[in-house]
Motif scaffolding. Sequence first.
Motif, PDB file in Angstrom:
ATOM      1  N   THR A   1     -13.615   8.688 -32.956  1.00  0.00           N
ATOM      2  CA  THR A   1     -15.109   9.094 -33.282  1.00  0.00           C
ATOM      3  C   THR A   1     -15.110   8.807 -34.938  1.00  0.00           C
ATOM      4  OG1 THR A   1     -16.685  10.825 -33.235  1.00  0.00           O
ATOM      5  CG2 THR A   1     -14.658  11.441 -33.888  1.00  0.00           C
ATOM      6  N   GLY A   2     -16.228   9.114 -35.474  1.00  0.00           N
ATOM      7  CA  GLY A   2     -16.389   9.098 -36.800  1.00  0.00           C
ATOM      8  C   GLY A   2     -15.665  10.310 -37.468  1.00  0.00           C
ATOM      9  N   GLY A   3     -15.002  10.012 -38.429  1.00  0.00           N
ATOM     10  CA  GLY A   3     -14.169  10.962 -39.324  1.00  0.00           C
ATOM     11  C   GLY A   3     -14.778  11.409 -40.524  1.00  0.00           C
ATOM     12  N   PHE A   4     -14.637  12.673 -40.758  1.00  0.00           N
ATOM     13  CA  PHE A   4     -15.543  13.408 -41.927  1.00  0.00           C
ATOM     14  C   PHE A   4     -14.712  12.620 -43.342  1.00  0.00           C
ATOM     15  CE2 PHE A   4     -16.806  16.189 -45.074  1.00  0.00           C
ATOM     16  CZ  PHE A   4     -18.555  16.333 -44.676  1.00  0.00           C
ATOM     17  N   SER A   5     -13.762  12.949 -43.616  1.00  0.00           N
ATOM     18  CA  SER A   5     -13.221  12.670 -44.762  1.00  0.00           C
ATOM     19  C   SER A   5     -13.085  11.168 -45.113  1.00  0.00           C
ATOM     20  CB  SER A   5     -11.640  13.025 -45.106  1.00  0.00           C
ATOM     21  OG  SER A   5     -10.896  12.823 -44.056  1.00  0.00           O
ATOM     22  N   ARG A   6     -12.572  10.249 -44.328  1.00  0.00           N
ATOM     23  CA  ARG A   6     -12.468   8.855 -44.224  1.00  0.00           C
ATOM     24  C   ARG A   6     -13.942   8.270 -44.471  1.00  0.00           C
ATOM     25  NH1 ARG A   6     -10.790   7.250 -38.899  1.00  0.00           N
ATOM     26  NH2 ARG A   6      -9.522   8.846 -39.181  1.00  0.00           N
ATOM     27  N   SER A   7     -14.978   8.842 -43.740  1.00  0.00           N
ATOM     28  CA  SER A   7     -16.345   8.337 -43.947  1.00  0.00           C
ATOM     29  C   SER A   7     -16.867   8.681 -45.254  1.00  0.00           C
ATOM     30  CB  SER A   7     -17.399   8.763 -42.964  1.00  0.00           C
ATOM     31  OG  SER A   7     -16.980   8.554 -41.622  1.00  0.00           O
ATOM     32  N   LEU A   8     -16.604   9.680 -45.861  1.00  0.00           N
ATOM     33  CA  LEU A   8     -16.956  10.002 -47.360  1.00  0.00           C
ATOM     34  C   LEU A   8     -16.168   9.201 -48.347  1.00  0.00           C
ATOM     35  CD1 LEU A   8     -18.670  12.253 -48.223  1.00  0.00           C
ATOM     36  CD2 LEU A   8     -16.573  13.531 -48.696  1.00  0.00           C
ATOM     37  N   VAL A   9     -15.056   8.824 -48.004  1.00  0.00           N
ATOM     38  CA  VAL A   9     -14.200   7.658 -48.706  1.00  0.00           C
ATOM     39  C   VAL A   9     -14.943   6.440 -48.738  1.00  0.00           C
ATOM     40  CG1 VAL A   9     -12.039   6.504 -48.790  1.00  0.00           C
ATOM     41  CG2 VAL A   9     -12.019   9.095 -48.492  1.00  0.00           C
ATOM     42  N   ASN A  10     -15.097   5.832 -47.459  1.00  0.00           N
ATOM     43  CA  ASN A  10     -15.513   4.747 -47.428  1.00  0.00           C
ATOM     44  C   ASN A  10     -17.119   4.592 -48.224  1.00  0.00           C
ATOM     45  OD1 ASN A  10     -16.049   2.371 -46.043  1.00  0.00           O
ATOM     46  ND2 ASN A  10     -17.158   3.005 -44.402  1.00  0.00           N
ATOM     47  N   PHE A  11     -18.037   5.796 -48.012  1.00  0.00           N
ATOM     48  CA  PHE A  11     -19.114   5.850 -48.634  1.00  0.00           C
ATOM     49  C   PHE A  11     -18.962   5.797 -50.192  1.00  0.00           C
ATOM     50  CE2 PHE A  11     -22.867   8.377 -50.417  1.00  0.00           C
ATOM     51  CZ  PHE A  11     -23.683   7.648 -49.896  1.00  0.00           C
ATOM     52  N   THR A  12     -18.236   6.633 -50.563  1.00  0.00           N
ATOM     53  CA  THR A  12     -18.163   6.839 -52.152  1.00  0.00           C
ATOM     54  C   THR A  12     -17.366   5.425 -52.652  1.00  0.00           C
ATOM     55  OG1 THR A  12     -16.056   8.143 -51.911  1.00  0.00           O
ATOM     56  CG2 THR A  12     -18.223   9.118 -52.399  1.00  0.00           C
ATOM     57  N   ALA A  13     -16.467   4.811 -51.896  1.00  0.00           N
ATOM     58  CA  ALA A  13     -15.958   3.354 -52.315  1.00  0.00           C
ATOM     59  C   ALA A  13     -16.978   2.433 -52.534  1.00  0.00           C
ATOM     60  CB  ALA A  13     -14.694   3.375 -51.597  1.00  0.00           C
ATOM     61  N   GLY A  14     -18.025   2.450 -52.050  1.00  0.00           N
ATOM     62  CA  GLY A  14     -19.025   1.500 -52.065  1.00  0.00           C
ATOM     63  C   GLY A  14     -19.591   0.941 -50.893  1.00  0.00           C
ATOM     64  N   ALA A  15     -18.991   1.412 -49.779  1.00  0.00           N
ATOM     65  CA  ALA A  15     -19.466   0.620 -48.312  1.00  0.00           C
ATOM     66  C   ALA A  15     -20.970   0.772 -48.231  1.00  0.00           C
ATOM     67  CB  ALA A  15     -18.835   1.231 -47.298  1.00  0.00           C
ATOM     68  N   VAL A  16     -21.610  -0.328 -48.197  1.00  0.00           N
ATOM     69  CA  VAL A  16     -23.117  -0.607 -47.983  1.00  0.00           C
ATOM     70  C   VAL A  16     -23.790  -0.875 -46.499  1.00  0.00           C
ATOM     71  CG1 VAL A  16     -24.172  -0.521 -50.343  1.00  0.00           C
ATOM     72  CG2 VAL A  16     -23.294  -2.493 -49.095  1.00  0.00           C
ATOM     73  N   THR A  17     -22.708  -1.661 -46.020  1.00  0.00           N
ATOM     74  CA  THR A  17     -22.825  -1.901 -44.641  1.00  0.00           C
ATOM     75  C   THR A  17     -21.776  -1.835 -43.530  1.00  0.00           C
ATOM     76  OG1 THR A  17     -22.245  -4.294 -44.315  1.00  0.00           O
ATOM     77  CG2 THR A  17     -24.402  -3.910 -45.508  1.00  0.00           C
ATOM     78  N   PRO A  18     -22.159  -1.860 -42.161  1.00  0.00           N
ATOM     79  CA  PRO A  18     -20.704  -1.821 -41.371  1.00  0.00           C
ATOM     80  C   PRO A  18     -19.733  -2.876 -41.495  1.00  0.00           C
ATOM     81  CG  PRO A  18     -22.825  -1.349 -40.230  1.00  0.00           C
ATOM     82  CD  PRO A  18     -23.179  -1.830 -41.607  1.00  0.00           C
ATOM     83  N   LEU A  19     -20.053  -3.954 -42.350  1.00  0.00           N
ATOM     84  CA  LEU A  19     -18.931  -4.753 -42.692  1.00  0.00           C
ATOM     85  C   LEU A  19     -18.024  -4.446 -43.254  1.00  0.00           C
ATOM     86  CD1 LEU A  19     -19.142  -7.840 -41.769  1.00  0.00           C
ATOM     87  CD2 LEU A  19     -19.567  -8.209 -44.401  1.00  0.00           C
ATOM     88  N   ALA A  20     -18.066  -3.210 -44.041  1.00  0.00           N
ATOM     89  CA  ALA A  20     -16.734  -2.811 -44.426  1.00  0.00           C
ATOM     90  C   ALA A  20     -15.864  -2.238 -43.570  1.00  0.00           C
ATOM     91  CB  ALA A  20     -17.376  -1.324 -45.365  1.00  0.00           C
ATOM     92  N   SER A  21     -16.325  -1.553 -42.393  1.00  0.00           N
ATOM     93  CA  SER A  21     -15.498  -1.115 -41.052  1.00  0.00           C
ATOM     94  C   SER A  21     -14.940  -2.386 -40.584  1.00  0.00           C
ATOM     95  CB  SER A  21     -16.569  -0.483 -40.290  1.00  0.00           C
ATOM     96  OG  SER A  21     -16.465   0.886 -40.661  1.00  0.00           O
ATOM     97  N   ILE A  22     -15.379  -3.500 -40.617  1.00  0.00           N
ATOM     98  CA  ILE A  22     -15.074  -4.539 -39.694  1.00  0.00           C
ATOM     99  C   ILE A  22     -13.944  -5.164 -40.793  1.00  0.00           C
ATOM    100  CG2 ILE A  22     -15.531  -6.921 -39.217  1.00  0.00           C
ATOM    101  CD1 ILE A  22     -18.363  -5.849 -38.335  1.00  0.00           C
TER     102      ILE A  22
END
Lengths: 581, 581
Positions: free
Chosen positions: B329-350
Motif C-alpha cells: 500500500t502507500g506508505g507514510f514516511s516513504r511517500s513524504l520522502v518522495n514528495f519532499t525529494a521533488g516527485a511531481v508525477t508518478p514517473l518517480a515511482s516508476i
Amino acid sequence: MSAARLARFLPILDWLPGYDRQMAAGDGIAGLIVAIMLVPQGMAYALLAGLPPEVGLYASIVPLVFYGLLGSSRALAVGPVAIVSLMVATTLGEVAETGTSGYLAGAVLLAFLSGAILLAMGLARLGFLVNFLSHPVISGFSSAAALVIGFSQLKHLLGIDIPRSHLITETIAHAVSHIGQVNIATFALAITSFAILLIFKGRLAAWLKAIGLGEAVAGALAKSGPLVAVLATTLAVWLLGLNESAGVRIVADIPAGLPPLTLPGLDMDLVQALLPSAVLIALVGFLESVSVAKSLASKRRQKIDADQELIALGAANIGASLTGGYPVTGGFSRSLVNFTAGAVTPLASIITAGLIALTVVFFTPLLYFLPQATLAAIIIVAVANLIDIDTLREAWVYNKADAASLIATFGAVLALGIEIGIVAGAGLSIALYLWRTSRPHMAVVGRVGETEHFRNVLRHEVRTHPEILIVRVDESLYFANTAYLEDALLARVADHPRIKHLVLIMSAVNFIDASALETLETLAERLRDAGVTLHLAEVKGPVMDRLNRVAFEETLGAGRVYLSTHEAMTDLAGQLSIRAA
Amino acid sequence: MSAARLARFLPILDWLPGYDRQMAAGDGIAGLIVAIMLVPQGMAYALLAGLPPEVGLYASIVPLVFYGLLGSSRALAVGPVAIVSLMVATTLGEVAETGTSGYLAGAVLLAFLSGAILLAMGLARLGFLVNFLSHPVISGFSSAAALVIGFSQLKHLLGIDIPRSHLITETIAHAVSHIGQVNIATFALAITSFAILLIFKGRLAAWLKAIGLGEAVAGALAKSGPLVAVLATTLAVWLLGLNESAGVRIVADIPAGLPPLTLPGLDMDLVQALLPSAVLIALVGFLESVSVAKSLASKRRQKIDADQELIALGAANIGASLTGGYPVTGGFSRSLVNFTAGAVTPLASIITAGLIALTVVFFTPLLYFLPQATLAAIIIVAVANLIDIDTLREAWVYNKADAASLIATFGAVLALGIEIGIVAGAGLSIALYLWRTSRPHMAVVGRVGETEHFRNVLRHEVRTHPEILIVRVDESLYFANTAYLEDALLARVADHPRIKHLVLIMSAVNFIDASALETLETLAERLRDAGVTLHLAEVKGPVMDRLNRVAFEETLGAGRVYLSTHEAMTDLAGQLSIRAA
C-alpha cells in the motif's frame, strides 16, 4: 433504603396498600378470562416450540407470579408467546431431536439463560438498548415471523407430515405435492375451529349486546372463542372417535400434577451453543413485552420502567426454567385482553396462574381428545394480527429508507431465518442512519428581503453577496461525514473564485467530535491558502464550550465566530466595501 | 468516452502531455532517493511479515508501476509497509509455518485477495467506507501497532529466539528471562544502526547545510540513513566475519534475477480462511494510503479520488500477487520522502521500480552479509513515528468520548491483536456516536429581552411564559432517540402542571424518520389527553416536505407549525390572554 426506592424494585408495594374490593373484582374477572384463553394458547405455543403441550402450561404458572411481584406494568400478561416459541424451535432444532429429553432440557436451559441475560441487563440498566430496533424493522420482523409461524401450522391443519423449514416456499411445495394425503377429518376440524374463532373475534360481542347482555358479560363471552373451539372440537373427536377411525391427531395424555421442579443442567458446550440464541430470545421477548406494556400504561397514565421490566422478565424466565417451562414474555393479544377485561393490578396475573395450576392438577384428562388442528387454528388466528401492511404503506410514503429496512428485514427473515433476519434488519437500519448522516444536507443561504433571516437560495427568493458564501450545514459533524464536508465545501469555493469569506452556519450542528475538529482546522488552513477566510456563525452553547477548550478561534486566524448570520453578513460586507473603497 | 472521463480512469493522461525536463529532474532524484530507502525497508518489512527478504523487493517493482499508471496521487510511494506486513504475519501464522512454501503461497494469495477486494470496492464506489474509521481510532490503532511491530523486532536486536506473540508483555518477559543468551555482536550492530539512523534523521541536514552544501543535496544525503547503516554494518560483518565468529544472523543468499511470475493458487479452503483478514488488510492499507495521499495532495492543491485510489491499489496488489510479492500500500514516511525529494508525477515511482529491478538482478550478492539486526533497527525507527500522543492529549481536552475510543482501540490491539483491535475500535466509535445521538440535548428556551431571539434558560437571562413551554431539541429524531425524547418531554410537562402549550423548536432537527414520526403522533395525542397542545416551530424545508406527505399538521389537532419561535410565542401568548380576559 427509602420506601420510594424500595417500591421501585418491588412495585407490589405501590398498589397493595390501597387494594380494595372493586379492584379485586376487576382483577378476578380478568384473571379468569386470561386463564381460559391461556390454557389452549399455552399448549398451542408449546407445540409450536416443538415441546409437549404441558410445558406451555407449566410456563404459565410460576413465571406469572414472579412477574406479578416484580413487574412495573399493571396489565402485562406474561407467558408463552408465538415468536419466542418459534425462536425456541429454531434454536433447539439444531442441538436435539423434538421429543427427546435433550430437547426438553435444552428448553429449560434456554429459559434459564434468557432469564439470566435479562436480569443482568436490568441490573446494568441496559433497557435503552431496545431503542435501537426501529419501528419499521420490528414491523417487518413481526410480519415475516407471523407468516413463518402460520405456515409452520399447515401440517396440523392438513394432518400431513411436513418437514420443518423456515422457507415458506418449501413448506407450500411439500404440502401441494402431498395434497392427496390430506386428512379430511383433521381439515374439517380445523375449518370448524377457524369459523368459531373468527365469529367470536368478529361481531359476537355486538350481537350479544344487541340481544340484551351487559357490555362486560358480552365482552367476556366474546373472548372465550378459543375455549369454545376447544370444547366443540374435543367433543367431536371424542363422540365420533375421530382419533381412531379417521386418524385425527390429538393432544392425548398430559401428565396430571403441578409442574416438576427442574434445575437447568449447565453443560458448558450446550450453554455456548445456546447463548447467542438466548441473547436474541431475551431481546426480542423484551422488545415485544415492553412495547405492549408501554402502550397499555400510557392509556392509564402509568409509567413503565424498562430496566425494572428487564429484571421482572428475567425473574419470570428463571422461574420458568425452575418449573419445567420454557422462555416466556409479555404477549401482545393476551395483555390487551387482560387490560380490557379489567385487570388493574398484577394480582390478575397471579389469579390466572392459580387457575392454570388447578387445570394441570385436575383438568388435563378433559384435554385428551383435543385435536392438534384446533391448537394450530388458534395460533394462526393469533399471529394474523402481527401481519402489518399499514406501517409499510406509511413508511413508503414518508421515507423510502425506512420502507427499505422494513422490506429488507421481512425478506431476510423469510429467506435466512428468524434470527439472522432480525440481526440483519437492525444492522441495516443503523447502517442507513449512518449513511444518511455521513452525507449531510448543506444549503447555501441568502438574506430574505431586508430581514435578519437567511434561507436556502434554492427554496427562497433571497439576496447573496458575490464575495461571501454562507453555507448552513444540516448535521452534527463527526468522523463519518467530516471528509464529505471538507470535499463539498472546497468544491463550492472552487466553483466561486470571487469568494473571500466562507461562513458556516452551525445552528443545526449539535456536536463536533475530535475528527471533525481536526478537519475544521485543516479546512481553515486550506481555505486561507486559497485566499478565503473561514468564519462560523450561530454556534450552540455546548458546542462553543468545547471549541473554547482547545482555543479554536485562534485556528481561524482572521476568521471569527459570529453570534448570528445577520451579524456575520453585516460585518463582512462592511469590511469588503471599506477595502473596495 | 470523453477525454476528461478517460483521464479520470487513467490519470497518466493528465500529466504526460505536459511533461518537461524540469519535472523529469525532480522525478529522477526522488525516484533514486526512494529506491535507496526502499531496498533495506522492503527487505525489513518482508522479514517482519515472516517472508524471505527478496519478497519485499519483488513487491517493490510491479506494484509501483501499476499504481503509477492508475493512481490519482502524484507523490504516493507504494510498496511494503509496516502495519500491513504485521497483519500478513498474523494472518499467515495461523495457516502455515514461516519459511514453508505454503506460507509464501499464502502471502501471494493474500495479495491477490486484497487486490481483488480493493478493485471491487473501487468499482462499487465504496471509497466512502473508510470515513467510518474516526481519527482517534486510527491514532490508537497506529500507536499500538507500532508498539507491537517494534517489540516483534526485539529478537533481531538481541539475537535471541523469541516466540511470536501479539502480547508485548510476553515478548518482554521472554527476553528478560533469556537475557543471558543475548548475542553481544548482534546487539552492538543494532546500536550502531540506531545511532546512524537517528543522526541522519536528526540534525544531519542542518549540519550539512552549515558546512556549505546546497539544500537539495543536504536533504538527499540526510535521507540515505538506512543505506549508510546497511553499508556500515554489512562491511563490519564481512570484514570481521561476525556471522561465523560471533553468530550474527545475516540476510545471506538472495536469489538474483527478476521476480518470478506467480499465479495465486485458488484453494477454496485457504481462500475462505484468508478472506476476513484480506478484507481488513485491504481496508487498513487503503486507509493508510488515502490519508497520506490526501495530505500530500492538499499541499499542492491536487485532488485525490478515493474510488480511483481503490482501483489503483487493487491493481498494485494484484500486480504483487502475479510477481511473487505480498500485500502493498502507500506508505507514510516513504511517500513524504518522495514528495519532499521533488516527485511531481508518478514517473518517480516508476523510476524507483526500475532501480529496484536493477538491484534484484545485479546487486543482491552485496546484501549477503547484511545483518538482520540492521533491518530491525530500520523498522523500529520507521514505526516510532506512528506513536502518537498528541491526538490523545487533544482528544482528552476536547472530548472524553473520543479519548475513550482511542484508548480502547489502543488497548484492544495490544490485548487482543491487531485485527480484532481495529474492528473493536471502529465498532466502539460508532456505538459511542449512536449512544450520544440516542440521548439528545434538549434546552428549555426563553425570549432574550425584547428581541426575536430565544435562548436556553440555563445559559441566558431570558423571559418565559408560565403556560407555554418552548423546548429546542438538538438532534435529528430517529428510532434510537425517539423513546428518550417522548419520556423527557412528558416528564417536563408533568413537572409544569400549568403548561397549556408545548412548542418544539426544530431548527436543529435535520431529519425525522418513520419511528420518530410515529412517536410525535403519539406524543401529540398523549399531550392532548393531558390538556396540552403540541406545536412545532422552525421546521426545515426538507423535513417539512416529508411531514406534508403524510399530512402531519392534521395530527396536531389544534396545534400548528410556526415559521419562527417568535411567531409561535406571540400567537400563543395572544390566544392565552384573550382566553384569560
